[in-house]
Scaffold this active site. Structure first.
Site, PDB file in Angstrom:
ATOM      1  N   ASN B 390       0.821  -1.199   0.000  1.00  0.00           N
ATOM      2  CA  ASN B 390       0.000   0.000   0.000  1.00  0.00           C
ATOM      3  C   ASN B 390       0.860   1.255   0.000  1.00  0.00           C
ATOM      4  OD1 ASN B 390      -1.895   1.965   0.286  1.00  0.00           O
ATOM      5  ND2 ASN B 390      -2.670   1.291   2.255  1.00  0.00           N
ATOM      6  N   ASP B 391       1.478   1.555   1.137  1.00  0.00           N
ATOM      7  CA  ASP B 391       2.213   2.818   1.275  1.00  0.00           C
ATOM      8  C   ASP B 391       3.318   2.990   0.241  1.00  0.00           C
ATOM      9  OD1 ASP B 391       0.673   3.599   3.423  1.00  0.00           O
ATOM     10  OD2 ASP B 391       1.930   2.510   4.837  1.00  0.00           O
ATOM     11  N   ILE B 392       3.938   1.882  -0.158  1.00  0.00           N
ATOM     12  CA  ILE B 392       5.067   1.996  -1.096  1.00  0.00           C
ATOM     13  C   ILE B 392       4.605   2.353  -2.506  1.00  0.00           C
ATOM     14  CG2 ILE B 392       6.555   0.449   0.200  1.00  0.00           C
ATOM     15  CD1 ILE B 392       5.841  -1.762  -1.792  1.00  0.00           C
ATOM     16  N   THR B 393       3.254   2.474  -2.704  1.00  0.00           N
ATOM     17  CA  THR B 393       2.740   2.886  -4.010  1.00  0.00           C
ATOM     18  C   THR B 393       1.991   4.209  -3.917  1.00  0.00           C
ATOM     19  OG1 THR B 393       0.612   1.795  -3.679  1.00  0.00           O
ATOM     20  CG2 THR B 393       2.367   0.464  -4.627  1.00  0.00           C
TER      21      THR B 393
END
Lengths: 145, 465
Positions: B390-393
């Site tokens: 999630n956060d890494i995108t």
């Protein structure tokens, strides 16, 4: 005969003098011994400091080696890197073995034995887990080629 | 065995350890490297047992056999998905072993040639205290990391008022005690150092959130090395110093890479509390339109794509979806679709976590790309398949300066024509930040368990042919 009469007295005097000398010699010997041990201790401390510098030299150089070697590790293998560094850091087993194998049993030996067992868990576990991980990377290589 | 010979064998062992790390520069040479590591360890142990100070072999060998059997059993049984917690657990053992070695040296300094029971060399006292202290922090810190990674303990950061002041106070107290120990060598001060640093290990790791664990695990990896080096200085043993330095710098580099992957300073991670306070801020997202689809829809989109990039995250590990994922990729390749994998440096719970899981599922090494290698290719990619990440995108990292993750490098999945997002729900990631990607027109959410969803897609793809 007068001379003969005070002979025992003179002998006694000589004996006392001899005893006094012996006492002095003994105390001198003690002084010498303590002086020697002091200088010995001083030498040991000096030697220790020398060893510390050698140790520090080795340490700093090893940090540089580690820095360069680790940057060359491919990111895909960072997990095996952690596992294998974990295994080799258990080389402190060497320190534990010295206490564990000491001649006199005691609290130090007990600590040493626990240390040996803990480090051994890591050594075997760490290398085997690394091997398992790397085997999976190899598997792919084989199926690919 | 003469001392010179022992020292020489130790040198060989140190060289073996360097070669073990060197081998990891490529999967092809890595196994050979690991063998070097084992040889180095065997040399070190045999040379030590043959040294003149060792008079009894039976007890040490029994201890090695017991520990070795336990280690072997654990290492053979563990699932690859449990790897992060296993590594954390192993770190704790190194830390504890370092504490025991320091105590053993304190009670029998003559065995180590570092002085007498009444007068240990001052330099050795300092190093002993430092080695024991770092070891103790590594021990308890790793236990907390283990508990968080294994899910025994919630991943949410545990923060309380005055936490940093308490830690600082304990840290200063430890330094004072080290000074006391260096000057007068009272046994109680060493024990007190151990007790306080044990507490410190707990306190330092408790406030760090579950998803910051990649940094924590690398950091503890580093600590276990520094502890070994500290013990090496105490015992004036170059092998321990070299190995400790290697491991210490390795862990430090990994921590650095992980911090960079999150655009956070090391200090910021260590101070902890990340994800706790920002969770509340994410609530104001309101109702926004989301396109959601089924496995059949996804199968259709993927089957008609020319190129697919798969972006795995921790959710893939939790759902054990890597095998199904590889099956899906195989079918797509048969359809003539180009399939690649994009790995963010902090995806998962430890450095290289995703790579190991993909390797487990027999994904070819050549198909797996690091972020820098593949990030530009998203523009020309038909489908980005995000699974459990999630956060890494999250584009907020690039265009929302108020976002807590602003500045973090991300995989530019938003640039691809279509984004498929496999996720359990719309809940934000660990950072507690809403992902604007969910609401984009070209995004299709695939709600469900990672493994079941991928298996559904595989079925859909098979029916298409």
């Amino acid at each position: 005969m007068a001379e003969g009469a005070d002979l025992p007295e003179r002998a006694q005097g000589l004996a006392e003098a001899a005893r006094g000398l012996a006492d002095r010699a003994e105390s001198l010997a003690q002084d010498a011994a303590s002086a020697a041990s002091e200088s010995g201790a001083a030498e040991a401390v000096g030697g220790g400091a020398g060893e510390q510098i050698i140790g520090l030299t080795v340490f700093v150089l090893a940090v540089f080696v580690g820095y360069h070697v680790v940057w060359s590790v491919t990111p895909a293998l960072h997990s095996p890197l952690m596992a294998v560094t974990n295994a080799i850091s258990s080389v402190i087993i060497v320190g534990a073995l010295i206490a564990a194998g000491a001649a006199e049993a005691g609290i130090s030996q007990a600590f040493g034995l626990v240390g040996v067992a803990l480090a051994a868990v890591n050594i075997f576990g760490g290398f085997i887990v690394t091997q398992r991980m790397l085997a999976m990377f190899m598997q792919k290589q084989r199926t690919k080629s | 065995m003469a001392q010179g010979v022992t020292a020489f064998i130790y040198l060989l062992a140190a060289v073996c350890f360097i070669l073990a790390l060197r081998g990891l520069s490529h999967p092809k040479t890595s196994r050979q490297g690991n063998i070097f590591g084992m040889v180095g360890m065997a040399l070190a142990i045999v040379a030590t047992l043959a040294a003149p100070q060792i008079s009894g072999f039976v007890l040490p060998i029994i201890a090695i056999v017991i520990g070795g059997a336990a280690g072997t059993a654990i290492a053979l049984r563990i699932d690859m998905t449990q790897l992060p917690q296993l590594v954390a657990a192993f770190h704790s053992l190194v830390g504890l072993a370092a504490v025991f070695v320091a105590l053993a040296a304190f009670y029998a300094p003559q065995s180590y040639g570092i002085g007498t029971a009444e007068a240990i060399h001052v330099s050795s006292r300092i190093e002993m205290a430092i080695g024991a202290g770092i070891g103790a922090i590594t021990f308890t810190g790793s236990i907390i990391a283990f508990a968080k990674l294994a899910g025994i303990m919630g991943g949410t950061p545990l923060v309380f008022r005055g936490q940093h002041m308490l830690n600082l106070g304990l840290g200063i107290l430890t330094l004072v005690l080290i000074a006391v120990f260096a000057v007068a060598q009272p046994g109680w001060s060493l024990w007190l150092i151990v007790a306080i640093t044990l507490a410190l290990g707990f306190l330092v790791i408790l406030p760090i959130g579950g998803a910051d664990m990649p940094v924590v695990v690398s950091m503890l990896n580093s600590y276990s090395g520094w502890a070994a080096a500290g013990i090496g200085f105490t015992l004036t043993n170059n092998l321990l110093i070299i190995t400790g330095a290697l491991v210490g710098s390795s862990g430090a580099i990994l921590s650095y890479i992980m911090c960079k992957g999150m655009n956070r300073s090391f200090i910021n991670v260590i101070l902890g509390g990340f994800g706790g306070e920002s969770a509340a801020a994410a609530k104001d997202t309101g109702e926004k339109a989301v396109t959601s689809g089924s496995a059949d829809d996804a199968g259709f989109i993927l089957g008609n794509a020319g190129s697919v990039v798969i972006v795995p995250g921790y959710g893939m590990a939790v759902g054990q979806a890597q095998h199904a994922l590889r099956e899906m990729a195989d079918i797509l390749k048969q359809h003539g679709v180009s399939v690649r994998y994009a790995i963010h440096p902090v995806a998962g719970r430890m450095p290289g976590h995703m790579n190991v899981l993909l390797a487990e599922a027999n994904v070819p090494y050549e198909d797996v790309y690091e972020m820098e290698e593949i990030n530009r290719d998203f523009q020309t990619t038909d489908v980005a398949f995000v699974i459990g990440a999630n956060d890494i995108t999250n584009p907020a990292a690039q265009d929302d300066p108020s976002s807590p993750i602003y500045g973090m490098p991300i995989l530019n999945v938003a640039e691809s024509k279509t984004v498929l997002f496999v996720k359990r729900s719309l809940s934000p990631g660990y950072a507690g930040i809403d992902n604007s990607l969910f609401y984009k027109d070209n995004t299709m959410m695939l709600f469900g368990d990672a493994k079941q969803m991928v298996e559904g897609i595989v079925k859909a793809l098979e029916e298409q042919t």
